[in-house]
Design an enzyme around this catalytic site. Structure first.
Site, PDB file in Angstrom:
ATOM      1  N   ALA A  27       0.782  -1.176  -0.180  1.00 59.46           N
ATOM      2  CA  ALA A  27       0.043   0.051   0.071  1.00 59.46           C
ATOM      3  C   ALA A  27       0.765   1.357  -0.079  1.00 59.46           C
ATOM      4  O   ALA A  27       1.782   1.088   0.832  1.00 59.46           O
ATOM      5  CB  ALA A  27      -0.829   0.031   1.276  1.00 59.46           C
ATOM      6  N   CYS A  28       0.587   2.090  -0.939  1.00 62.88           N
ATOM      7  CA  CYS A  28       1.075   3.394  -1.013  1.00 62.88           C
ATOM      8  C   CYS A  28       0.300   4.590  -0.929  1.00 62.88           C
ATOM      9  O   CYS A  28      -0.781   4.372  -1.007  1.00 62.88           O
ATOM     10  CB  CYS A  28       2.346   3.457  -2.141  1.00 62.88           C
ATOM     11  SG  CYS A  28       1.421   3.597  -3.754  1.00 62.88           S
ATOM     12  N   ASP A  29       0.919   5.872  -0.757  1.00 61.45           N
ATOM     13  CA  ASP A  29       0.395   7.086  -1.248  1.00 61.45           C
ATOM     14  C   ASP A  29       0.933   8.024  -2.082  1.00 61.45           C
ATOM     15  O   ASP A  29      -0.022   8.679  -3.082  1.00 61.45           O
ATOM     16  CB  ASP A  29       0.299   7.782   0.265  1.00 61.45           C
ATOM     17  CG  ASP A  29      -0.480   9.065   0.272  1.00 61.45           C
ATOM     18  OD1 ASP A  29      -1.673   9.005  -0.206  1.00 61.45           O
ATOM     19  OD2 ASP A  29      -0.097   9.967   0.955  1.00 61.45           O
ATOM     20  N   HIS A  88      -0.499  -4.098  -5.631  1.00 54.02           N
ATOM     21  CA  HIS A  88      -0.312  -2.766  -5.187  1.00 54.02           C
ATOM     22  C   HIS A  88      -1.606  -2.052  -5.105  1.00 54.02           C
ATOM     23  O   HIS A  88      -2.552  -2.280  -5.904  1.00 54.02           O
ATOM     24  CB  HIS A  88       0.694  -1.938  -6.365  1.00 54.02           C
ATOM     25  CG  HIS A  88       0.841  -0.546  -6.050  1.00 54.02           C
ATOM     26  ND1 HIS A  88       0.074   0.332  -6.510  1.00 54.02           N
ATOM     27  CD2 HIS A  88       1.829   0.176  -5.625  1.00 54.02           C
ATOM     28  CE1 HIS A  88       0.553   1.672  -6.399  1.00 54.02           C
ATOM     29  NE2 HIS A  88       1.443   1.371  -5.558  1.00 54.02           N
ATOM     30  N   VAL A 140      -3.319   3.453  -0.291  1.00 51.08           N
ATOM     31  CA  VAL A 140      -3.436   2.919   1.240  1.00 51.08           C
ATOM     32  C   VAL A 140      -4.894   3.151   1.707  1.00 51.08           C
ATOM     33  O   VAL A 140      -5.362   2.557   2.906  1.00 51.08           O
ATOM     34  CB  VAL A 140      -2.449   3.845   2.079  1.00 51.08           C
ATOM     35  CG1 VAL A 140      -2.981   5.301   2.165  1.00 51.08           C
ATOM     36  CG2 VAL A 140      -2.330   3.149   3.399  1.00 51.08           C
TER      37      VAL A 140
END
Length: 102
Positions: free
Chosen positions: A15-17, A43, A46
Site C-alpha cells: 500500500a502506498c500514497d 499494489h 493505502v
C-alpha cells in the site's frame, strides 16, 4: 493486533500514497520472489486496500492510515523500499510457516 501464519498468506498488498513508482517496483520484486510459494503481490492505494488481502506492507508513516482502511488485517511497516529487513522476515515466515503480527 492481528496475526497470521506465513503459510496462510496468499495475497500481499503493498500500500502506498505518493504514486512515485517505488511501491510498484517493490510489489514487482516481491511478486517475483514469492511466486514460488504461490503468493500474489499487488499494489494498492493505502485508502483502498482490498478486502481479500492477507497481509499489507506499507511505509511506517502510512501505517495509521492503512489500519483505518483495514483494521482487521495484518499490517507491517517498513522504512526502506530496497533492502529493508522486513521483506526477508516476511519471506522466511511464508517459507517456514512463521507468525507475522501486526
Amino acid at each position: 493486533m492481528a496475526s497470521i501464519n506465513g503459510s496462510d498468506v496468499r495475497k500481499i498488498i503493498v500500500a502506498c500514497d505518493a504514486g512515485m513508482g517505488s511501491s510498484l517496483m517493490l510489489a514487482a520484486q516481491l511478486n517475483k520472489s514469492l511466486k514460488k510459494f504461490k503468493v500474489a503481490v499487488e499494489h494498492s492505494p493505502v485508502n483502498s486496500i482490498p478486502d481479500d488481502a492477507d497481509l499489507v506492507l506499507c511505509q511506517q508513516g502510512l501505517m495509521a492510515r492503512a489500519r483505518r482502511s483495514q483494521p482487521e488485517k495484518v499490517i507491517l511497516g517498513f522504512n526502506m523500499f530496497l533492502g529493508d529487513p522486513l521483506f526477508a522476515k516476511v519471506e522466511a515466515a511464508i517459507k517456514e510457516g512463521g507468525q507475522l503480527d501486526g
